[in-house]
Design an enzyme around this catalytic site. Structure first.
Site, PDB file in Angstrom:
ATOM      1  N   TYR A  91       0.837  -1.204   0.000  1.00 15.42           N
ATOM      2  CA  TYR A  91       0.000   0.000   0.000  1.00 15.42           C
ATOM      3  C   TYR A  91       0.880   1.267   0.000  1.00 15.42           C
ATOM      4  CZ  TYR A  91      -3.753   3.143   1.679  1.00 15.42           C
ATOM      5  OH  TYR A  91      -4.664   4.167   1.832  1.00 15.42           O
ATOM      6  N   LYS A 106       1.085   4.202  -2.812  1.00 19.35           N
ATOM      7  CA  LYS A 106       0.731   5.588  -2.477  1.00 19.35           C
ATOM      8  C   LYS A 106       1.923   6.545  -2.682  1.00 19.35           C
ATOM      9  CE  LYS A 106      -3.571   4.869  -1.469  1.00 19.35           C
ATOM     10  NZ  LYS A 106      -4.618   5.423  -2.330  1.00 19.35           N
TER      11      LYS A 106
HETATM   12  P1  NAP Z   1     -13.395   2.417   1.004  1.00 18.48           P
HETATM   13  O1  NAP Z   1     -14.424   2.890   1.984  1.00 18.48           O
HETATM   14  O2  NAP Z   1     -12.910   1.013   1.073  1.00 18.48           O
HETATM   15  O3  NAP Z   1     -13.965   2.694  -0.489  1.00 18.48           O
HETATM   16  C1  NAP Z   1     -13.210   2.339  -1.617  1.00 18.48           C
HETATM   17  C2  NAP Z   1     -13.928   2.749  -2.877  1.00 18.48           C
HETATM   18  O4  NAP Z   1     -13.105   2.381  -3.994  1.00 18.48           O
HETATM   19  C3  NAP Z   1     -15.263   2.048  -3.057  1.00 18.48           C
HETATM   20  O5  NAP Z   1     -16.168   2.938  -3.682  1.00 18.48           O
HETATM   21  C4  NAP Z   1     -14.908   0.891  -3.999  1.00 18.48           C
HETATM   22  O6  NAP Z   1     -15.988   0.450  -4.820  1.00 18.48           O
HETATM   23  C5  NAP Z   1     -13.866   1.554  -4.869  1.00 18.48           C
HETATM   24  N1  NAP Z   1     -12.991   0.595  -5.536  1.00 18.48           N
HETATM   25  C6  NAP Z   1     -12.244  -0.385  -4.972  1.00 18.48           C
HETATM   26  N2  NAP Z   1     -11.584  -1.064  -5.929  1.00 18.48           N
HETATM   27  C7  NAP Z   1     -11.926  -0.503  -7.118  1.00 18.48           C
HETATM   28  C8  NAP Z   1     -11.599  -0.753  -8.477  1.00 18.48           C
HETATM   29  N3  NAP Z   1     -10.763  -1.743  -8.817  1.00 18.48           N
HETATM   30  N4  NAP Z   1     -12.158   0.026  -9.431  1.00 18.48           N
HETATM   31  C9  NAP Z   1     -13.020   1.016  -9.121  1.00 18.48           C
HETATM   32  N5  NAP Z   1     -13.363   1.309  -7.851  1.00 18.48           N
HETATM   33  C10 NAP Z   1     -12.835   0.549  -6.865  1.00 18.48           C
HETATM   34  O7  NAP Z   1     -12.078   3.322   1.064  1.00 18.48           O
HETATM   35  P2  NAP Z   1     -11.882   4.811   1.641  1.00 18.48           P
HETATM   36  O8  NAP Z   1     -11.488   4.690   3.066  1.00 18.48           O
HETATM   37  O9  NAP Z   1     -13.022   5.666   1.282  1.00 18.48           O
HETATM   38  O10 NAP Z   1     -10.582   5.263   0.821  1.00 18.48           O
HETATM   39  C11 NAP Z   1     -10.651   5.999  -0.404  1.00 18.48           C
HETATM   40  C12 NAP Z   1      -9.245   6.376  -0.848  1.00 18.48           C
HETATM   41  O11 NAP Z   1      -8.604   7.128   0.173  1.00 18.48           O
HETATM   42  C13 NAP Z   1      -8.353   5.162  -1.120  1.00 18.48           C
HETATM   43  O12 NAP Z   1      -7.499   5.442  -2.207  1.00 18.48           O
HETATM   44  C14 NAP Z   1      -7.550   5.047   0.167  1.00 18.48           C
HETATM   45  O13 NAP Z   1      -6.313   4.405  -0.046  1.00 18.48           O
HETATM   46  C15 NAP Z   1      -7.381   6.514   0.524  1.00 18.48           C
HETATM   47  N6  NAP Z   1      -7.103   6.731   1.960  1.00 18.48           N
HETATM   48  C16 NAP Z   1      -8.008   6.354   2.931  1.00 18.48           C
HETATM   49  C17 NAP Z   1      -7.702   6.591   4.268  1.00 18.48           C
HETATM   50  C18 NAP Z   1      -8.649   6.218   5.388  1.00 18.48           C
HETATM   51  O14 NAP Z   1      -8.264   6.379   6.554  1.00 18.48           O
HETATM   52  N7  NAP Z   1      -9.868   5.782   5.140  1.00 18.48           N
HETATM   53  C19 NAP Z   1      -6.486   7.188   4.607  1.00 18.48           C
HETATM   54  C20 NAP Z   1      -5.600   7.545   3.606  1.00 18.48           C
HETATM   55  C21 NAP Z   1      -5.925   7.319   2.268  1.00 18.48           C
HETATM   56  P3  NAP Z   1     -16.969  -0.748  -4.328  1.00 18.48           P
HETATM   57  O15 NAP Z   1     -17.850  -0.153  -3.261  1.00 18.48           O
HETATM   58  O16 NAP Z   1     -17.752  -1.104  -5.545  1.00 18.48           O
HETATM   59  O17 NAP Z   1     -16.086  -1.820  -3.823  1.00 18.48           O
END
Ligand code: NAP
Length: 248
Positions: A156, A160
Site C-alpha cells: 500500500y 501511495k
Molecule cells: P473504502 O471505503 O474502502 O472505499 C473504496 C472505494 O473504492 C469504493 O467505492 C470501492 O468500490 C472503490 N474501488 C475499490 N476497488 C476498485 C476498483 N478496482 N475500481 C473502481 N473502484 C474501486 O475506502 P476509503 O477509506 O473511502 O478510501 C478511499 C481512498 O482514500 C483510497 O485510495 C484510500 O487508499 C485513501 N485513503 C483512505 C484513508 C482512510 O483512513 N480511510 C487514509 C488515507 C488514504 P466498491 O464499493 O464497488 O467496492
C-alpha cells in the site's frame, strides 16, 4: 458560495467512504458528478439518486479502475454523457495488509494495480479531452502512509508513494496546457471501513493526532473542492496533507 458551478467531475470509487463524501460535497458545490464503483451496485444507485435530487447531473458507472480498456471505455461514455471533463479525482483504492514475510506476490500486485496503475489508466484516458480543453484539474488520493511508510503495508505504501512521483511528473508534463495535477494525503479518516476496528485502538490513534480526532470524508472532500476549483488555479505538483497534523 458554490465553487464548482458548471464543472463536470469524475470521482473513482464513489460508492463508499471518502469517494462518496467527495461526490456529495462536489454536488453541493454545483458540480455535475460522474462516479465509478467496482461492485457496490445498490449503493451506487442510491448515491446517483441522492445527487440528482440536488439538481445537478449525476451518474454512476461500474468500471474497474485497474483495467486499462475499461478506463478508456469509461472516459468515452462520460464524455458522451457529460461533454467536458474538468476534474478527475482518482480516489479508488484498496488495502491488502501483511508483514512482508507473509505478503503474497498476488497481494502485492493487486494493490499496485488498483491503487497506482489505475491512476496511469485514468490519466491516460482523460488526457486527450483535457488537452483539447486546455484546462483540467487532476486530484490523486495518496495517504500519509505513502509519505512516511507503515509496517504491514509495504504494498500500500509503495502504491501511495508511487502516486506522488506520478503526479509530480504529470504536473511537469501537462502544466503548459493548463492541466494541474495535485495529491491529497489523508491521515486517519473514519469511514465504514474503520468502524470495524477496535474502539480502544482507534481512540489511541485519535489521541495521537494534534487535532485530537479522526478525519471525516468531508474533510477530504473540502480539500478536493479547493484543488478542483479555480481558487487553486496557480497550484500544481503539490502534496496536501489532510491529516489533523499527524505528520507534523
Ligand atoms: P473504502 O471505503 O474502502 O472505499 C473504496 C472505494 O473504492 C469504493 O467505492 C470501492 O468500490 C472503490 N474501488 C475499490 N476497488 C476498485 C476498483 N478496482 N475500481 C473502481 N473502484 C474501486 O475506502 P476509503 O477509506 O473511502 O478510501 C478511499 C481512498 O482514500 C483510497 O485510495 C484510500 O487508499 C485513501 N485513503 C483512505 C484513508 C482512510 O483512513 N480511510 C487514509 C488515507 C488514504 P466498491 O464499493 O464497488 O467496492
Amino acid at each position: 458560495m458554490k465553487l464548482l458551478e458548471g464543472k463536470n467531475a469524475i470521482v473513482t470509487g464513489g460508492s463508499r467512504g471518502i469517494g462518496r463524501g467527495i461526490a456529495k460535497v462536489f454536488a453541493a458545490h454545483g458540480a455535475n458528478v460522474a462516479f465509478t464503483y467496482n461492485s457496490s451496485e445498490e449503493a451506487a444507485k442510491e448515491l446517483e439518486n441522492e445527487l440528482s435530487e440536488s439538481g445537478i447531473k449525476a451518474k454512476g458507472y461500474k468500471s474497474n479502475a485497474a483495467d486499462f480498456e475499461q478506463a478508456q471505455e469509461l472516459i468515452k461514455h462520460v464524455a458522451e454523457d457529460f461533454g467536458a471533463i474538468d476534474i478527475l479525482v482518482n480516489n479508488a483504492g484498496i488495502t491488502k495488509d501483511n508483514l512482508l514475510m507473509r505478503m503474497s506476490e498476488e497481494d502485492f500486485d493487486r494493490v499496485i494495480e488498483v491503487n497506482l496503475k489505475s491512476i496511469f489508466n485514468m490519466t491516460k484516458a482523460v488526457q486527450r479531452t483535457m488537452l483539447k480543453q486546455r484546462k483540467g484539474s487532476i486530484i490523486n488520493m495518496s495517504s500519509v502512509v505513502g509519505v512516511k511508510g507503515n509496517a504491514g503495508q509495504a504494498n500500500y505504501a509503495a502504491s501511495k508513494a508511487g502516486i506522488i512521483g506520478f503526479s509530480k511528473s504529470m504536473a511537469l508534463e501537462l502544466g503548459s496546457r493548463n492541466i494541474r495535477t495535485n495529491v491529497i494525503a489523508p491521515g486517519f479518516i473514519e469511514t465504514e471501513m474503520t468502524e470495524k476496528l477496535d474502539e480502544k485502538v482507534v481512540q489511541g490513534w485519535r489521541d495521537n493526532i494534534p487535532l485530537k480526532r479522526g478525519g471525516t470524508p468531508e474533510d477530504i472532500a473540502n480539500a478536493c473542492v479547493f484543488l478542483g476549483s479555480d481558487l487553486s488555479a496557480y497550484v500544481t505538483g503539490q502534496v496536501l496533507n489532510v491529516d489533523g497534523g499527524m505528520l507534523t
